[in-house]
Scaffold this active site. Structure first.
Site, PDB file in Angstrom:
ATOM      1  N   TRP A 359     -40.398  41.391  -7.115  1.00 58.94           N
ATOM      2  CA  TRP A 359     -41.240  41.208  -5.983  1.00 58.94           C
ATOM      3  C   TRP A 359     -40.664  42.123  -4.932  1.00 58.94           C
ATOM      4  CZ3 TRP A 359     -40.134  37.945  -1.522  1.00 58.94           C
ATOM      5  CH2 TRP A 359     -38.965  37.109  -1.498  1.00 58.94           C
ATOM      6  N   ASP A 360     -39.588  42.437  -4.887  1.00 56.32           N
ATOM      7  CA  ASP A 360     -38.901  43.168  -4.010  1.00 56.32           C
ATOM      8  C   ASP A 360     -39.613  44.446  -3.779  1.00 56.32           C
ATOM      9  OD1 ASP A 360     -37.159  41.579  -5.281  1.00 56.32           O
ATOM     10  OD2 ASP A 360     -35.308  42.848  -4.894  1.00 56.32           O
ATOM     11  N   GLU A 490     -32.786  30.719  -3.910  1.00 59.42           N
ATOM     12  CA  GLU A 490     -32.589  30.569  -5.278  1.00 59.42           C
ATOM     13  C   GLU A 490     -31.410  29.474  -5.397  1.00 59.42           C
ATOM     14  OE1 GLU A 490     -34.106  34.603  -7.077  1.00 59.42           O
ATOM     15  OE2 GLU A 490     -32.096  34.302  -6.619  1.00 59.42           O
ATOM     16  N   LYS A 602     -29.482  30.816   0.134  1.00 61.12           N
ATOM     17  CA  LYS A 602     -29.061  32.118  -0.497  1.00 61.12           C
ATOM     18  C   LYS A 602     -29.796  33.223   0.460  1.00 61.12           C
ATOM     19  CE  LYS A 602     -28.941  34.781  -4.541  1.00 61.12           C
ATOM     20  NZ  LYS A 602     -29.388  34.940  -5.907  1.00 61.12           N
ATOM     21  N   GLN A 603     -30.905  33.039   0.734  1.00 66.22           N
ATOM     22  CA  GLN A 603     -31.455  34.161   1.486  1.00 66.22           C
ATOM     23  C   GLN A 603     -32.642  33.468   2.271  1.00 66.22           C
ATOM     24  OE1 GLN A 603     -33.154  36.055  -1.846  1.00 66.22           O
ATOM     25  NE2 GLN A 603     -34.817  36.109  -0.652  1.00 66.22           N
TER      26      GLN A 603
END
Length: 768
Positions: A359-360, A490, A602-603
């Site tokens: 998906w990046d 995640e 994580k992000q």
């Protein structure tokens, strides 16, 4: 900085002094690519030390059987691997009978390696004293041609410094290679033929299972002091390898040079029965040109790329080197010339993540390619997903969805899901939303609506159907909920009502409905065709609307923030600043159980939603959510710092924005996550570009116009960038006290600067 051996330089990545511990890191950092193939910066000569050999051909992959302890229904059968391709760069060098091997030399002096990003080549030089006490100077240069993208070139020079000596060059092709990350140590390649003719050699092989046919080829030439030698050679060929050996007596101070052209011809672009003859044609063409002329064409091709894509930064070499490093590797990975390809998160620099599409691409890469190429490149990336729509519907059917619901894969080579971690593959379903958002983003930026009635609406319908079926009505909440998911963060698996997932699901349905309405009014023949093909009824549309209108979003009244997911506040809320440094990165120090019970992110998760849908929220809401969530964010995903940099800039927190920018731009150069030897983080590099253009430059699309809110970090004197907006190229120069705009185009353009409308005429500098 962890990787502080990389020298500061505006245009190059430079390593000085040989350190065996840095070899694998440098192999990643100085990787080469040309969109069609790529390779890690391995030494040409034999190296017995720790190394990660890697060469890759775009689009050629192998379905490595999934390795799990037990099987579950719906599990993907394989994990698609970008294949370590046959090695064409190898040149064994023997000096008075002793093999040149930097792991075994008595002494190595003046070692220098440079990746010149301005011109697109890699060089290396050193003086080595071998165990037989012969001292030689070695200078090499190589590049992968952008002009003839099936070929690369090497020039390898050796000068004896203390004695006359015999120097033997043995250039070779080697098909006996394996992947670092194979699950079962399968044999990936089947060699069909090994042959040679004059100074050319060829290995034809095919991949097992996927049956890609590839011809690996080379052509060699030896010169002494610049004069070509016509000489005999010895040929050694085996089942999977062929080498030529040239023996020469070389006087002290003279330079002997091996020039080698090599590369890959594959049946993705040629008839599989004509691969050797096509390879011959290509080798003849480049050898006629010669190394220097081909290198000159390389410099010109890169100059053209940089003219549009470069971002200049004055007064901060680390920041300048970082952004150019990112832009360079993005262009090495994908140039938009082949619509069958996409952008793997490691590009051509390693094998982790399978080298596939994530998906990046939609969330991070499309804005970069729209603005620095032209809209056709971004359109190709959208069409890539359209061509995989049937596979996305199949992927959803395997999980029990029906009626044309589409779930795009987490990881793919050909549209089929090939990722094998359950909690990511089947729970990180938010990727469907990024694919829909990219269609919206493309239309918003280019003004080109034609893609949606032609192809995009079918994708939006499949995605909306998925969200409609994936949500269920909660009697307790009297709302629709989405259970058992993993959001962008995640470090939270199998949660209920991840805010970002629920929000993008609602948005996707609303966006699909609004486009169906528009196409019914304005594109009647497309509307009739699509409704018939999708068998879409008005009653189904009203069911979608019901789900979107009644979607549940977890919210805490006391803190006045949306919750990342149900139960987030039940965690022990200890901020990252209170974590001992010895515990970081937690993904390398903690058990997975401990990570999942922690509040650590994580992000960007909720903040990812605030980034994509910025115009849905006020600055006050952004500030409140940023202040609540950023302190729990460990940024152990490469995709996190860029989003935070953009948002910190919007909130006028320039020190924080600058720190996040440096982290995203130098993530690999400074090896923040202690993993650069595995390969680079290619897709997050597009986020680095966004952190300058959208973060510091404040570029947005507002009411169909480009809008800017320029800001500058105090560490910088000035910066500049160009964007291609609707086939007009606008250059933006930001200094401490003013911003200048210059237009390359043929008609005036209206832009907004800090909310005020400004008209810019072609080739007329406007300063604000």
């Amino acid at each position: 900085m962890n990787n502080n051996y990389i020298q500061p330089d505006n245009w190059s990545i430079i390593e000085e002094g040989f350190d065996a511990k840095q070899v694998k890191s440098s192999e990643s950092l100085m990787s080469l690519g040309n969109g069609a193939m790529g390779q890690r910066a391995n030494f040409e000569e034999h190296y017995s030390g720790d190394t990660f050999q890697g060469s890759y051909v775009a689009g050629v992959y192998y379905p490595d059987k999934t390795r799990v302890g037990w099987w579950k229904n719906g599990y993907p059968e394989y994990f698609a691997k970008v294949l370590n391709a046959p090695n064409w760069i190898g040149i064994n060098v023997s000096i008075n009978g002793e093999q040149l091997d930097l792991a075994k030399c008595n002494k190595i002096e003046n070692f220098r390696r440079e990746l010149n990003m301005k011109e697109g080549w890699l060089s290396r030089s050193f003086i080595a004293t071998l165990q037989n006490f012969i001292e030689v100077k070695v200078e090499t240069k190589r590049f992968l041609s952008l002009n003839i993208d099936e070929i690369g070139a090497i020039e390898y020079n050796v000068t004896p410094l203390n004695n006359d000596t015999q120097i033997d060059f043995s250039p070779y092709l080697d098909n006996g290679i394996t992947n670092e990350d194979s699950n079962w140590d399968d044999k990936f390649w089947d060699v069909l033929s090994v042959n040679h003719e004059n100074e050319q050699a060829f290995i034809v092989s095919k991949t097992m299972k996927t049956h890609f046919y590839v011809c690996t080829s080379m052509q060699t030439q030896v010169s002494l002091n610049g004069l070509v030698l016509r000489q005999d050679k010895t040929v050694n060929d085996a089942i999977d390898k062929i080498a030529f050996t040239y023996q020469n007596q070389v006087s002290k101070g003279e330079t002997i040079t091996l020039t080698k052209f090599g590369g890959y011809i594959s049946d993705r672009n040629h008839d599989k029965n004509e691969l050797v003859s096509e390879a011959k044609k290509t080798l003849n063409k480049v050898s006629e040109l010669g190394f220097d002329a081909l290198l000159e064409k390389q410099k010109q091709a890169w100059a053209k790329i940089w003219d549009m894509a470069d971002i200049t930064i004055e007064g901060d070499v680390a920041a300048q080197q970082g952004i150019r490093f990112n832009i360079f590797h993005l262009n090495q990975t994908y140039l938009g010339t082949d619509a069958r390809l996409n952008i793997g998160p490691k590009g051509f620099t390693g094998e982790k993540y399978g080298g596939s599409t994530y998906w990046d691409t939609e969330a991070y890469c499309i804005p970069f390619y729209m603005a620095t190429k032209d809209q056709s490149v971004a359109k190709s990336l959208l069409e890539y997903r359209y061509h995989h729509l049937e596979k996305a519907i199949e992927n959803a059917e395997k999980l029990g969805f029906s009626n044309g619901a589409a779930l795009y894969p987490m990881v793919t080579m050909n549209g089929e899901e090939c990722h094998n971690e359950w909690e990511i593959t089947f729970e990180e379903i938010h990727r469907n939303g990024a694919i829909a958002f990219a269609i919206y983003n493309y239309h918003r930026y280019t003004g080109d609506y034609s893609y949606i009635p032609e192809k995009g609406l079918e994708v939006l319908i499949g995605i909306a159907r998925f969200w409609h079926q994936r949500a269920n009505f909660s009697e307790a909440k009297k709302k629709y909920v989405i259970l058992g998911v993993t959001g962008p963060n995640e470090y939270e698996n199998n949660v209920n009502n991840n805010w970002y997932t629920n929000y993008i699901a609602k948005w996707c349905i609303d966006y699909a409905l609004s486009n169906i309405e528009k196409i019914e009014k304005e594109y009647n023949s497309d509307y009739t065709r699509i409704m018939h093909k999708a068998k879409l009824s008005k009653s189904e549309l009203s069911q979608w609307k019901d789900v979107a209108d009644q979607m549940y979003f977890p919210f805490d009244d006391e803190k006045n923030v949306y919750l990342q997911q149900d139960g987030f506040l039940d965690k022990e809320l200890i901020t990252v600043s209170d974590l001992p440094k010895s515990q970081r990165p937690i993904n390398q120090k903690w058990s997975w159980d401990r990570i999942l019970r922690s509040p650590y992110i994580k992000q960007a998760d909720i903040l990812q939603g605030f980034y994509l849908f910025e115009d849905h929220f006020s600055s006050e809401e952004l500030e409140r959510h940023f202040d609540f969530y950023e302190p729990y964010t460990v940024h152990e995903s490469s995709l996190s710092p860029c989003v935070h940099s953009i948002q910190a800039a919007k909130l006028d927190r320039m020190e924080q924005a600058y720190a996040f920018y440096l982290r995203t731009s130098r993530l690999d150069l400074d090896d923040y996550n202690h993993e650069v030897e595995e390969g680079l983080h290619i897709t997050s590099m597009a986020g680095t570009w966004m952190s300058i253009v959208e973060g510091f430059g404040g570029m947005r699309i507002v009411n169909d116009k480009l809008s800017f809110e320029p800001k500058i970090p105090e560490q910088w004197e000035a910066y500049s960038f160009k964007v291609n907006f609707r086939n007009q190229i606008l250059k933006v120069d930001v200094a401490k006290n003013e911003t200048a705009f210059e237009l390359e185009g043929n008609q005036d353009i209206e832009i907004l600067v800090k909310g005020k409308s400004i008209s810019i005429s072609p080739n007329n500098l406007v300063t604000v």
